[in-house]
Design a protein around this motif. Structure first.
Motif, PDB file in Angstrom:
ATOM      1  N   ARG A   1       0.779  -1.219  -0.142  1.00 27.54           N
ATOM      2  CA  ARG A   1       0.133   0.236  -0.003  1.00 27.54           C
ATOM      3  C   ARG A   1       1.101   1.141   0.414  1.00 27.54           C
ATOM      4  N   ARG A   2       1.588   1.112   0.793  1.00 22.12           N
ATOM      5  CA  ARG A   2       3.072   2.765   0.806  1.00 22.12           C
ATOM      6  C   ARG A   2       3.516   2.275  -0.289  1.00 22.12           C
ATOM      7  N   CYS A   3       3.672   1.695  -1.237  1.00 20.82           N
ATOM      8  CA  CYS A   3       4.764   2.182  -2.026  1.00 20.82           C
ATOM      9  C   CYS A   3       3.776   2.818  -3.550  1.00 20.82           C
ATOM     10  N   ALA A   4       2.169   1.881  -3.667  1.00 25.90           N
ATOM     11  CA  ALA A   4       0.697   2.633  -4.525  1.00 25.90           C
ATOM     12  C   ALA A   4       1.200   3.821  -4.045  1.00 25.90           C
ATOM     13  N   ALA A   5       0.474   4.568  -2.380  1.00 28.65           N
ATOM     14  CA  ALA A   5       0.823   5.959  -2.254  1.00 28.65           C
ATOM     15  C   ALA A   5       2.250   7.076  -3.177  1.00 28.65           C
ATOM     16  N   PHE A   6       2.878   6.047  -2.363  1.00 23.67           N
ATOM     17  CA  PHE A   6       4.119   6.607  -2.991  1.00 23.67           C
ATOM     18  C   PHE A   6       4.527   7.394  -4.353  1.00 23.67           C
TER      19      PHE A   6
ATOM     20  N   ASP B   1      10.346  -1.298   7.642  1.00 20.08           N
ATOM     21  CA  ASP B   1      10.127   0.316   7.463  1.00 20.08           C
ATOM     22  C   ASP B   1       9.888   0.986   6.274  1.00 20.08           C
ATOM     23  N   GLU B   2       9.832   2.239   6.115  1.00 27.96           N
ATOM     24  CA  GLU B   2       9.065   2.574   4.501  1.00 27.96           C
ATOM     25  C   GLU B   2      10.171   2.894   3.835  1.00 27.96           C
ATOM     26  N   ALA B   3      11.170   2.857   4.427  1.00 24.64           N
ATOM     27  CA  ALA B   3      12.455   3.366   3.446  1.00 24.64           C
ATOM     28  C   ALA B   3      12.320   1.924   2.286  1.00 24.64           C
ATOM     29  N   TRP B   4      12.180   0.989   2.401  1.00 24.82           N
ATOM     30  CA  TRP B   4      12.008  -0.082   1.404  1.00 24.82           C
ATOM     31  C   TRP B   4      11.218   0.447   0.674  1.00 24.82           C
ATOM     32  N   ALA B   5       9.824   0.813   0.843  1.00 25.52           N
ATOM     33  CA  ALA B   5       8.957   0.888  -0.501  1.00 25.52           C
ATOM     34  C   ALA B   5       9.368   2.800  -1.257  1.00 25.52           C
ATOM     35  N   TRP B   6       9.677   3.557  -0.561  1.00 20.68           N
ATOM     36  CA  TRP B   6      10.615   4.989  -1.404  1.00 20.68           C
ATOM     37  C   TRP B   6      11.673   3.946  -1.860  1.00 20.68           C
ATOM     38  N   ALA B   7      11.955   3.614  -1.588  1.00 24.25           N
ATOM     39  CA  ALA B   7      13.498   2.600  -3.041  1.00 24.25           C
ATOM     40  C   ALA B   7      12.993   2.486  -3.920  1.00 24.25           C
ATOM     41  N   VAL B   8      12.142   1.150  -3.347  1.00 21.81           N
ATOM     42  CA  VAL B   8      11.045   0.500  -5.228  1.00 21.81           C
ATOM     43  C   VAL B   8      10.467   1.902  -6.182  1.00 21.81           C
ATOM     44  N   VAL B   9       9.836   2.630  -5.493  1.00 21.79           N
ATOM     45  CA  VAL B   9       9.162   3.375  -5.641  1.00 21.79           C
ATOM     46  C   VAL B   9      10.515   4.866  -6.911  1.00 21.79           C
ATOM     47  N   SER B  10      11.183   5.090  -5.821  1.00 19.48           N
ATOM     48  CA  SER B  10      12.398   5.980  -6.331  1.00 19.48           C
ATOM     49  C   SER B  10      12.868   5.541  -7.485  1.00 19.48           C
ATOM     50  N   LEU B  11      12.862   4.640  -7.757  1.00 20.79           N
ATOM     51  CA  LEU B  11      13.579   3.675  -9.015  1.00 20.79           C
ATOM     52  C   LEU B  11      12.608   4.416 -10.495  1.00 20.79           C
TER      53      LEU B  11
ATOM     54  N   LEU C   1      20.360  -5.371  -1.284  1.00 23.90           N
ATOM     55  CA  LEU C   1      20.032  -4.543  -3.385  1.00 23.90           C
ATOM     56  C   LEU C   1      18.479  -5.864  -3.778  1.00 23.90           C
ATOM     57  N   ALA C   2      18.808  -6.668  -3.118  1.00 22.21           N
ATOM     58  CA  ALA C   2      18.264  -7.932  -3.528  1.00 22.21           C
ATOM     59  C   ALA C   2      16.571  -8.479  -2.583  1.00 22.21           C
ATOM     60  N   MET C   3      16.994  -7.208  -1.110  1.00 22.17           N
ATOM     61  CA  MET C   3      16.394  -7.143   0.048  1.00 22.17           C
ATOM     62  C   MET C   3      14.832  -6.100  -1.026  1.00 22.17           C
ATOM     63  N   VAL C   4      16.299  -4.811  -1.638  1.00 22.27           N
ATOM     64  CA  VAL C   4      15.052  -4.492  -2.840  1.00 22.27           C
ATOM     65  C   VAL C   4      13.662  -4.739  -3.712  1.00 22.27           C
ATOM     66  N   CYS C   5      14.797  -5.511  -4.351  1.00 21.20           N
ATOM     67  CA  CYS C   5      13.945  -6.333  -4.635  1.00 21.20           C
ATOM     68  C   CYS C   5      12.531  -7.579  -4.506  1.00 21.20           C
ATOM     69  N   ARG C   6      12.744  -7.623  -3.196  1.00 17.37           N
ATOM     70  CA  ARG C   6      11.656  -8.353  -2.773  1.00 17.37           C
ATOM     71  C   ARG C   6      10.477  -7.683  -2.192  1.00 17.37           C
ATOM     72  N   ALA C   7      11.157  -6.063  -1.661  1.00 19.27           N
ATOM     73  CA  ALA C   7       9.747  -5.517  -1.672  1.00 19.27           C
ATOM     74  C   ALA C   7       9.264  -5.155  -2.828  1.00 19.27           C
ATOM     75  N   ALA C   8       9.990  -4.885  -4.046  1.00 16.71           N
ATOM     76  CA  ALA C   8       9.027  -4.476  -5.448  1.00 16.71           C
ATOM     77  C   ALA C   8       7.895  -4.791  -5.142  1.00 16.71           C
ATOM     78  N   PRO C   9       6.242  -4.687  -5.327  1.00 19.57           N
ATOM     79  CA  PRO C   9       5.471  -5.420  -6.271  1.00 19.57           C
ATOM     80  C   PRO C   9       6.161  -5.599  -7.845  1.00 19.57           C
ATOM     81  N   ARG C  10       5.103  -6.976  -8.384  1.00 24.23           N
ATOM     82  CA  ARG C  10       5.596  -7.037  -9.277  1.00 24.23           C
ATOM     83  C   ARG C  10       5.745  -5.812 -10.596  1.00 24.23           C
ATOM     84  N   GLU C  11       4.572  -5.342 -10.417  1.00 21.26           N
ATOM     85  CA  GLU C  11       4.818  -4.051 -11.732  1.00 21.26           C
ATOM     86  C   GLU C  11       5.965  -2.754 -11.762  1.00 21.26           C
ATOM     87  N   LEU C  12       6.365  -2.976 -10.052  1.00 19.41           N
ATOM     88  CA  LEU C  12       7.634  -1.862 -10.046  1.00 19.41           C
ATOM     89  C   LEU C  12       8.973  -2.705 -10.053  1.00 19.41           C
ATOM     90  N   SER C  13       8.896  -4.348 -10.042  1.00 16.08           N
ATOM     91  CA  SER C  13       9.938  -4.398  -9.638  1.00 16.08           C
ATOM     92  C   SER C  13      11.283  -3.945 -10.672  1.00 16.08           C
TER      93      SER C  13
END
Length: 403
Positions: free
Chosen positions: A171-176, A223-233, A337-349
């Motif tokens: 949900r954080r990823c979608a909001a970010f 931590d929301e840092a992971w969601a921001w890392a995913v969305v930042s890309l 970086l693998a942890m960021v990948c695992r935190a990414a929903p499929r459409e943001l991966s």
């Protein structure tokens, strides 16, 4: 930093190969290139089915060997039934020798035992030699200390990058995503958002040593840092800056806007040191394979590149082999970086997977790079940066040669 590790001969090579490739090979032919007493490319290809011409293996692998221009080659076949690897091994040997390169050893591994295929001396028992377990090879402990643990299979290697759904983070990823889109409407708002993003990346990439074999702990999983890392890309400038920052020599920082560059220099941790070796990567070779064969032969060649085999037979007849492994910090970076990948929903991966692929390609881990690129392009076949890196891996481009 690279640590030199002494291996004792063919038996040790067989046991440490999974630590090169990142997983334990099965029904595969592995080509180990030796240049100036050091390992260059270590390539792997699936064994072809019995009704497929084994020369196709040579078609795929020989261009990689020729580009490497090694002094010698060791071939290792991993098979489940007797004789399964022999056709491909022979075809590869003949092709390599026809190119004027020496094949110093052909080995085959089956059922927990190994044989030297070309040995005609009494030293090789007909029933083969038992494959040494990891704890019987002193060099393995050096790999493990530095975080190297091979996956049991290619599927397990891919699982390292597979999204692990966490509803709150998703949900954080979608909001970010919406937050970032809004910030893009204003230059000042985007600059503030980028500062926040890079601060979160700094926390994730904090690899400050916390002991002789450890680094600082990453942020908690929630931590929301992971969601921001995913969305930042999704911000291409941030994505490319991170790649340039984490892979010195591949892209100069002065190509980025001065404001973003200064922000990175003030927020991000120190850039990693370049690989101690002349990195050689030859992850995939697809040229020369007919489309009708693609479904029957895995024409991907994976590369686990390390410097360090010192291979030469001394006066006592014992193989002297040395291998080098990267330090703990390099492994910890890949883990983050693998942890960021695992935190990414499929459409943001695709973004996280492509950043990781660049870093491990730069480090010389072609198997994980190829795995990440496959997953990125399966989600978005038009993701241009992943497609570009895929082609560079295909043609065995070396990271420093592309800078």
């Amino acid at each position: 930093m690279t640590t030199t590790i002494r291996l004792r001969g063919p038996a040790d090579i067989i046991t440490v190969l999974p630590y090169h490739l990142g997983y334990r090979p099965a029904e595969s032919l592995v080509v180990v290139c030796l240049t100036r007493n050091r390992i260059g490319v270590v390539g792997r290809i699936d064994l072809p089915p019995p009704d497929v011409d084994p020369d196709l293996v040579a078609v795929e692998l020989l261009p990689v060997v020729r580009r490497e221009r090694p002094d010698a080659v060791v071939l290792v076949g991993f098979e489940s039934t007797r004789g399964q690897a022999e056709p491909a091994s022979m075809a590869m040997r003949d092709a390599i020798e026809s190119a004027g390169i020496r094949v110093v050893e052909r080995l085959v591994v089956r059922g927990g035992r190994w044989w030297s295929l070309d040995c005609d001396r009494d030293c090789c028992p007909a029933e083969g030699e038992p494959v040494q377990t990891d704890d019987e090879v002193p060099a393995v402990s050096d790999y493990i200390v530095r975080g190297r643990r091979p996956a049991e299979s290619r599927a397990d290697l891919a699982a390292r990058l597979t999204h692990r759904p966490e509803p709150a983070q998703d949900r954080r990823c979608a909001a970010f995503v919406n937050d970032l889109a809004t910030a893009r409407r204003s230059r000042s708002a985007l600059q503030r958002r980028r500062r926040r993003i890079l601060q979160d990346w700094a926390r994730i990439l904090d690899l400050t040593p916390s002991g002789p074999d450890a680094v600082a702990a990453p942020p908690p999983r929630d931590d929301e840092a992971w969601a921001w890392a995913v969305v930042s890309l999704l911000d291409v400038a941030v994505r490319d800056l991170l790649i340039a920052w984490l892979c010195p020599g591949t892209l100069e920082l002065d190509v980025f806007p001065a404001s973003l560059r200064r922000l990175a220099e003030s927020v991000l941790p120190s850039r990693p040191a370049g690989p101690a070796r002349d990195t050689r990567t030859a992850s995939v070779v697809e040229d020369g394979v007919d489309d009708t064969v693609d479904d029957r032969v895995d024409d991907r060649v994976e590369d686990g590149v390390e410097d360090g085999v010192e291979d030469g037979v001394d006066d006592t007849g014992e193989d002297r082999i040395e291998d080098g492994v990267e330090d703990t910090v390099g492994e910890a970076l890949v883990d983050r970086l693998a942890m960021v990948c695992r935190a990414a929903p499929r459409e943001l991966s695709p973004g996280p997977l492509t950043v990781l692929a660049h870093v491990v390609w730069w480090q010389g881990d072609g198997a994980l790079a190829r795995t990440a690129l496959d997953r990125a392009l399966a989600v978005d076949p038009d993701y241009r940066l992943a497609a570009l890196l895929e082609r560079m891996v295909d043609v065995a481009a070396r990271p420093r040669a592309t800078a």
